[in-house]
Scaffold this motif. Structure first.
Motif, PDB file in Angstrom:
ATOM      1  N   THR A   7       0.827  -1.204   0.000  1.00  0.00           N
ATOM      2  CA  THR A   7       0.000   0.000   0.000  1.00  0.00           C
ATOM      3  C   THR A   7       0.862   1.254   0.000  1.00  0.00           C
ATOM      4  N   GLN A   8       0.296   2.332  -0.518  1.00  0.00           N
ATOM      5  CA  GLN A   8       0.992   3.605  -0.482  1.00  0.00           C
ATOM      6  C   GLN A   8       1.032   4.130   0.947  1.00  0.00           C
ATOM      7  N   LEU A   9       2.107   4.805   1.272  1.00  0.00           N
ATOM      8  CA  LEU A   9       2.278   5.352   2.613  1.00  0.00           C
ATOM      9  C   LEU A   9       1.599   6.718   2.727  1.00  0.00           C
ATOM     10  N   LYS A  36      13.910   7.849  10.786  1.00  0.00           N
ATOM     11  CA  LYS A  36      14.190   6.598  11.500  1.00  0.00           C
ATOM     12  C   LYS A  36      12.918   6.077  12.164  1.00  0.00           C
ATOM     13  N   ASP A  37      12.187   6.977  12.805  1.00  0.00           N
ATOM     14  CA  ASP A  37      10.922   6.578  13.441  1.00  0.00           C
ATOM     15  C   ASP A  37       9.900   6.139  12.389  1.00  0.00           C
ATOM     16  N   TRP A  38       9.869   6.852  11.242  1.00  0.00           N
ATOM     17  CA  TRP A  38       8.934   6.538  10.163  1.00  0.00           C
ATOM     18  C   TRP A  38       9.188   5.120   9.628  1.00  0.00           C
ATOM     19  N   ALA A  39      10.463   4.806   9.467  1.00  0.00           N
ATOM     20  CA  ALA A  39      10.820   3.476   8.968  1.00  0.00           C
ATOM     21  C   ALA A  39      10.367   2.389   9.940  1.00  0.00           C
ATOM     22  N   LYS A  40      10.523   2.655  11.222  1.00  0.00           N
ATOM     23  CA  LYS A  40      10.102   1.680  12.228  1.00  0.00           C
ATOM     24  C   LYS A  40       8.583   1.554  12.261  1.00  0.00           C
ATOM     25  N   GLN A  41       7.892   2.704  12.227  1.00  0.00           N
ATOM     26  CA  GLN A  41       6.431   2.712  12.301  1.00  0.00           C
ATOM     27  C   GLN A  41       5.806   1.966  11.127  1.00  0.00           C
ATOM     28  N   HIS A  42       6.388   2.142   9.922  1.00  0.00           N
ATOM     29  CA  HIS A  42       5.808   1.543   8.720  1.00  0.00           C
ATOM     30  C   HIS A  42       6.550   0.297   8.255  1.00  0.00           C
ATOM     31  N   TYR A  94       7.219  10.379  -1.016  1.00  0.00           N
ATOM     32  CA  TYR A  94       6.766   9.980   0.318  1.00  0.00           C
ATOM     33  C   TYR A  94       5.790   8.808   0.269  1.00  0.00           C
ATOM     34  N   ARG A  95       4.867   8.844  -0.675  1.00  0.00           N
ATOM     35  CA  ARG A  95       3.876   7.769  -0.752  1.00  0.00           C
ATOM     36  C   ARG A  95       4.503   6.429  -1.149  1.00  0.00           C
ATOM     37  N   ASN A  96       5.592   6.504  -1.894  1.00  0.00           N
ATOM     38  CA  ASN A  96       6.223   5.283  -2.404  1.00  0.00           C
ATOM     39  C   ASN A  96       7.605   5.039  -1.805  1.00  0.00           C
ATOM     40  N   LEU A  97       7.811   5.589  -0.626  1.00  0.00           N
ATOM     41  CA  LEU A  97       9.089   5.454   0.064  1.00  0.00           C
ATOM     42  C   LEU A  97       9.479   3.988   0.253  1.00  0.00           C
ATOM     43  N   ASN A  98       8.470   3.136   0.395  1.00  0.00           N
ATOM     44  CA  ASN A  98       8.719   1.721   0.683  1.00  0.00           C
ATOM     45  C   ASN A  98       9.151   0.914  -0.533  1.00  0.00           C
ATOM     46  N   VAL A  99       9.001   1.467  -1.739  1.00  0.00           N
ATOM     47  CA  VAL A  99       9.361   0.690  -2.934  1.00  0.00           C
ATOM     48  C   VAL A  99      10.405   1.364  -3.821  1.00  0.00           C
ATOM     49  N   ILE A 100      10.667   2.659  -3.626  1.00  0.00           N
ATOM     50  CA  ILE A 100      11.724   3.319  -4.396  1.00  0.00           C
ATOM     51  C   ILE A 100      13.064   2.928  -3.782  1.00  0.00           C
ATOM     52  N   THR A 101      13.898   2.275  -4.583  1.00  0.00           N
ATOM     53  CA  THR A 101      15.175   1.780  -4.080  1.00  0.00           C
ATOM     54  C   THR A 101      16.218   2.879  -3.995  1.00  0.00           C
ATOM     55  N   VAL A 102      16.362   3.640  -5.074  1.00  0.00           N
ATOM     56  CA  VAL A 102      17.375   4.695  -5.155  1.00  0.00           C
ATOM     57  C   VAL A 102      16.754   5.934  -5.798  1.00  0.00           C
TER      58      VAL A 102
END
Length: 348
Positions: A7-9, A36-42, A94-102
């Protein structure tokens, strides 16, 4: 887990779309702690663990092109094109932070004495060409515009005649190769100046991504050669001098890097110039290797605008024609508001 479950963030609370058209200092330490907190939360994994590797290339998203009242603000036909584009680009990151590698921003980088800046040229009256002047091969051949003798010391070790001969060769080569004719641009993207910097909001999004995903932002510098334009990050407009000796080379390292990714997403400024020529050069490399590779390239059409100077020039039609040609070759034209998973199959 299937791609459909990705899902999009949400957009982090620090992002303020109203400030995208402004210049300000990114509070790095504060954003690093939040990332750092965002990465942990999501539950964001390090980019090194991505099974589908996605690169976002943000072309020349710099103050000089993207902030109103700066040197070469890309207004598009809306009048505020680059600002609107960058709001969408930041939200996309921001919405795709979890899938954009670089994230790989390119940075146009210039000094005063370059072939497309006014000081490089003079007419018989000793006047420099005004910004947006077009200098053709015929103009140089007929002496309408000549290389400024005063710059030969800095650019060519005092060899004025050699520099004048090169100028004739250069403008002829642009015409022969089907490039845009030489345009005299306002002084812009000046190395060390505020116009050279990435747009603050975009820089912040890149930094946030770097910390959250443990992925170094891959900045590519272009445009420092005084003897050629360098719209594309992949190669300058002209590569050799009048005797066929190389003056520059294509960016083979970055080309190879791009083609190693499963998907390359492209945004930035300007759609009619640096974006179009970069994509065109990438397509040339793809067609030389394997035309099917074009299918891994995605163009964010709502995160780029063409050069438009009301009453002077409007490159909108040329930009649209270029994007259609890229699509015909197999590249995908997409919108930033659509989930990446709707156009890229992601392995998890």
């Amino acid at each position: 887990m299937s791609a459909q479950t990705i899902t999009q963030l949400p957009i982090p609370s620090h992002f303020d779309a109203r400030r995208v058209g402004e210049v300000w200092r990114v509070p790095y330490q504060e954003r690093a702690a939040q990332a750092k907190d965002w990465a942990k939360q999501h539950q964001l994994q390090p980019a090194a663990e991505d099974k589908t590797r996605i690169l976002l290339m943000a072309i020349d998203v710099q103050n000089t092109f993207c902030i109103p009242d700066f040197e070469l603000f890309v207004s598009g036909r809306s009048g505020i094109g680059a600002v609107e584009d960058n709001v969408r680009l930041c939200e996309f990151i921001y919405r795709n932070l979890n899938v954009i590698t670089v994230i790989a921003p390119t940075m146009d980088t210039h000094t005063a004495m370059q072939i497309f800046h006014p000081v490089f040229w003079v007419n018989d009256a000793g006047e420099h060409p005004a910004p947006m002047t077009i200098i053709s091969f015929a103009d140089v051949q007929q002496g309408k515009w000549q290389v400024n003798p005063a710059i030969a010391y800095s650019i060519a070790q005092g060899d004025y005649m050699g520099l004048q001969s090169y100028a004739l060769h250069y403008t002829q080569r642009l015409s022969k190769d089907g490039k845009y004719p030489l345009t005299i641009w306002p002084y812009h993207s000046m190395l060390g100046g505020i116009g050279h910097a990435l747009v603050s909001a975009v820089e912040e999004a890149c930094f946030f991504h770097a910390i959250a995903r443990h992925s170094q932002t891959n900045i590519e510098i272009k445009g420092g050669n005084p003897l050629t334009e360098n719209y594309s990050v992949l190669r300058p407009e002209v590569l050799d001098d009048i005797n066929g000796r190389p003056i520059a080379e294509k960016n083979t390292r970055f080309i190879q890097k791009l083609l190693e990714f499963d998907a390359v997403i492209i945004a930035g400024q300007a759609k009619s110039h640096c974006v179009a020529w970069t994509i065109d050069d990438l397509l040339t490399e793809i067609q030389a290797q394997d035309p099917k590779l074009a299918q891994k390239v995605y163009l964010l059409e709502d995160c780029t605008s063409p050069v438009v100077v009301p009453g002077v020039v409007d490159f909108t039609d040329q930009a649209c024609a270029a994007f259609q040609r890229f699509a015909d070759a197999g590249m995908h034209i997409v919108k930033s508001t659509d989930p990446i998973t709707s156009w890229i199959g992601i392995k998890v």
